[in-house]
Design an enzyme around this catalytic site. Structure first.
Site, short mmCIF file in Angstrom:
data_model
loop_
_atom_site.label_atom_id
_atom_site.label_comp_id
_atom_site.label_asym_id
_atom_site.label_seq_id
_atom_site.Cartn_x
_atom_site.Cartn_y
_atom_site.Cartn_z
N HIS A 67 0.85 -1.19 0.00
CA HIS A 67 0.00 0.00 0.00
C HIS A 67 0.88 1.24 0.00
O HIS A 67 1.95 1.25 0.63
CB HIS A 67 -0.90 0.03 1.23
CG HIS A 67 -1.64 -1.24 1.48
ND1 HIS A 67 -2.55 -1.75 0.58
CD2 HIS A 67 -1.61 -2.12 2.51
CE1 HIS A 67 -3.06 -2.87 1.07
NE2 HIS A 67 -2.48 -3.12 2.23
N GLU A 101 -1.50 -0.40 8.25
CA GLU A 101 -2.49 -1.28 8.86
C GLU A 101 -1.84 -2.16 9.92
O GLU A 101 -0.61 -2.19 10.06
CB GLU A 101 -3.16 -2.15 7.79
CG GLU A 101 -2.22 -3.08 7.06
CD GLU A 101 -2.88 -3.78 5.88
OE1 GLU A 101 -4.07 -3.56 5.63
OE2 GLU A 101 -2.18 -4.56 5.20
N HIS A 138 3.55 -7.58 1.96
CA HIS A 138 2.95 -8.47 2.95
C HIS A 138 1.94 -9.43 2.32
O HIS A 138 1.41 -9.19 1.23
CB HIS A 138 2.28 -7.67 4.06
CG HIS A 138 1.18 -6.77 3.58
ND1 HIS A 138 1.41 -5.53 3.04
CD2 HIS A 138 -0.17 -6.92 3.56
CE1 HIS A 138 0.28 -4.95 2.71
NE2 HIS A 138 -0.72 -5.78 3.02
N ARG A 154 -1.32 -5.16 -6.07
CA ARG A 154 -0.89 -6.57 -6.03
C ARG A 154 0.42 -6.74 -6.78
O ARG A 154 0.55 -6.33 -7.93
CB ARG A 154 -1.95 -7.49 -6.66
CG ARG A 154 -3.26 -7.55 -5.92
CD ARG A 154 -4.13 -8.70 -6.46
NE ARG A 154 -5.51 -8.50 -6.06
CZ ARG A 154 -6.48 -8.04 -6.85
NH1 ARG A 154 -6.19 -7.76 -8.12
NH2 ARG A 154 -7.70 -7.88 -6.41
#
Length: 331
Positions: free
Chosen positions: A105, A123, A181, A200
């Site tokens: 991200h 996150e 991740h 992605r």
């Protein structure tokens, strides 16, 4: 809306189909899973136009979180009302039955990769259930470069560049924006910036049963957003802040959110003056007391305490475990 009309708020979960999902969220939420497709995400608290959280009970039933903030910014957000025009976090339960795509991200600074109205996305996860094949991939191995990572995407060896570990229930993991991740065979609670921007890098050769095709990758954008200096990411060690009347542990603290775990069987205080808090019940059951009313708390329940509600007493019935989430200034 008068501040006095606000109370501890529950919201309807928003279920999301994901090809890597499963059916384990039925054990965490009372709202039945829709249809027979795998559900990967339950959005628990969302102030987004595409998927707004709706109050599920009480006088404000049917109102969205965004409507409440628009009508009563200070009663909901307290001293943070001037900083945010919407609730700045997105909360979810994830059931990652298969393996999540290897992804990244952008950070708030990488504005060229963030659509209008979005933010970067840091996150964190708290592991609720770990299966026999559970794995978390987070960060990059030392010596990984954009060149050899691109080669790995081509030849299917991306996992060779990803440090990983087998998590256990209770582990908490912080994933800063820019960190590569993935995870698999886990149920986790996720807190993140209120953003839906994901790039992605690799998708384990998944085929989407709805389309019969692989999902698209965004390799160029992902590469541009990766922090290649980010090494291996491990579970965060909890910091004990108090042991009585409840074990109070700080799990995570960053510029975007703070997260504490409260464990015990004696009455304890939750919430804060002039700050909103979110409670997530992950074990046992009890009651929350506010303004002469009682609110049941059981496994999987999520309650927003608007700032005007302030501190409340939680009375467990036996051993209970709560997560308490704070916004930046309350971290």
């Amino acid at each position: 809306m008068k501040p006095s009309t606000l109370y501890p708020l529950r919201f309807e979960p928003i279920y999301q189909y994901r090809l890597w999902g499963g059916w384990r969220l039925a054990e965490w939420l009372t709202a039945p899973l829709p249809g027979d497709e795998p559900i990967g995400e339950a959005w628990l608290l969302s102030d987004r136009d595409d998927h707004p959280s709706v109050v599920s009970e009480g006088p404000l039933q049917g109102q969205t979180l965004g409507q409440l903030i628009d009508q009563s910014p200070e009663p909901v957000l307290g001293k943070l009302a001037g900083r945010f025009h919407r609730f700045p976090l997105l909360l979810k339960f994830l059931d990652v039955n298969d393996t999540l795509s290897v992804q990244v991200h952008p950070s708030d600074r990488q504005t060229q990769y963030i659509p209008a109205g979005e933010t970067g996305k840091t996150e964190a996860w708290v592991v609720l259930e770990a299966g026999t094949k559970s794995r978390i991939y987070a960060g990059l191995n030392l010596g990984t470069t954009s060149e050899n990572l691109r080669d790995a995407i081509t030849n299917g060896t991306v996992a060779d560049h990803l440090p990983s570990f087998r998590p256990k229930s209770g582990d908490s993991v912080l994933i800063p924006a820019g960190s590569v991740h993935s995870l698999g065979d886990l149920v986790v609670f996720e807190v993140q910036q209120n953003s839906d921007v994901t790039f992605r890098l690799y998708d384990w050769n998944h085929i989407d049963s709805k389309t019969g095709q692989p999902r698209p990758l965004q390799v160029q954008q992902a590469m541009a957003c990766i922090d290649f200096e980010q090494g291996a990411i491990e579970p965060v060690m909890p910091i004990v802040e108090d042991q009585a009347p409840v074990l109070r542990e700080r799990l995570l603290s960053c510029e975007y959110f703070g997260l504490r775990r409260l464990s015990g069987d004696s009455p304890f205080t939750v919430g804060a003056t002039r700050e909103p808090r979110v409670l997530v019940s992950i074990g046992g059951e009890g009651q929350l007391e506010h303004d002469g009313a009682n609110y049941d708390l059981g496994k999987g329940d999520v309650i927003l305490l608007p700032a005007v509600v302030g501190a409340c007493c939680c009375r467990p019935r036996g051993a209970m475990i709560l997560l308490e989430l704070s916004l930046p200034e309350g971290a």
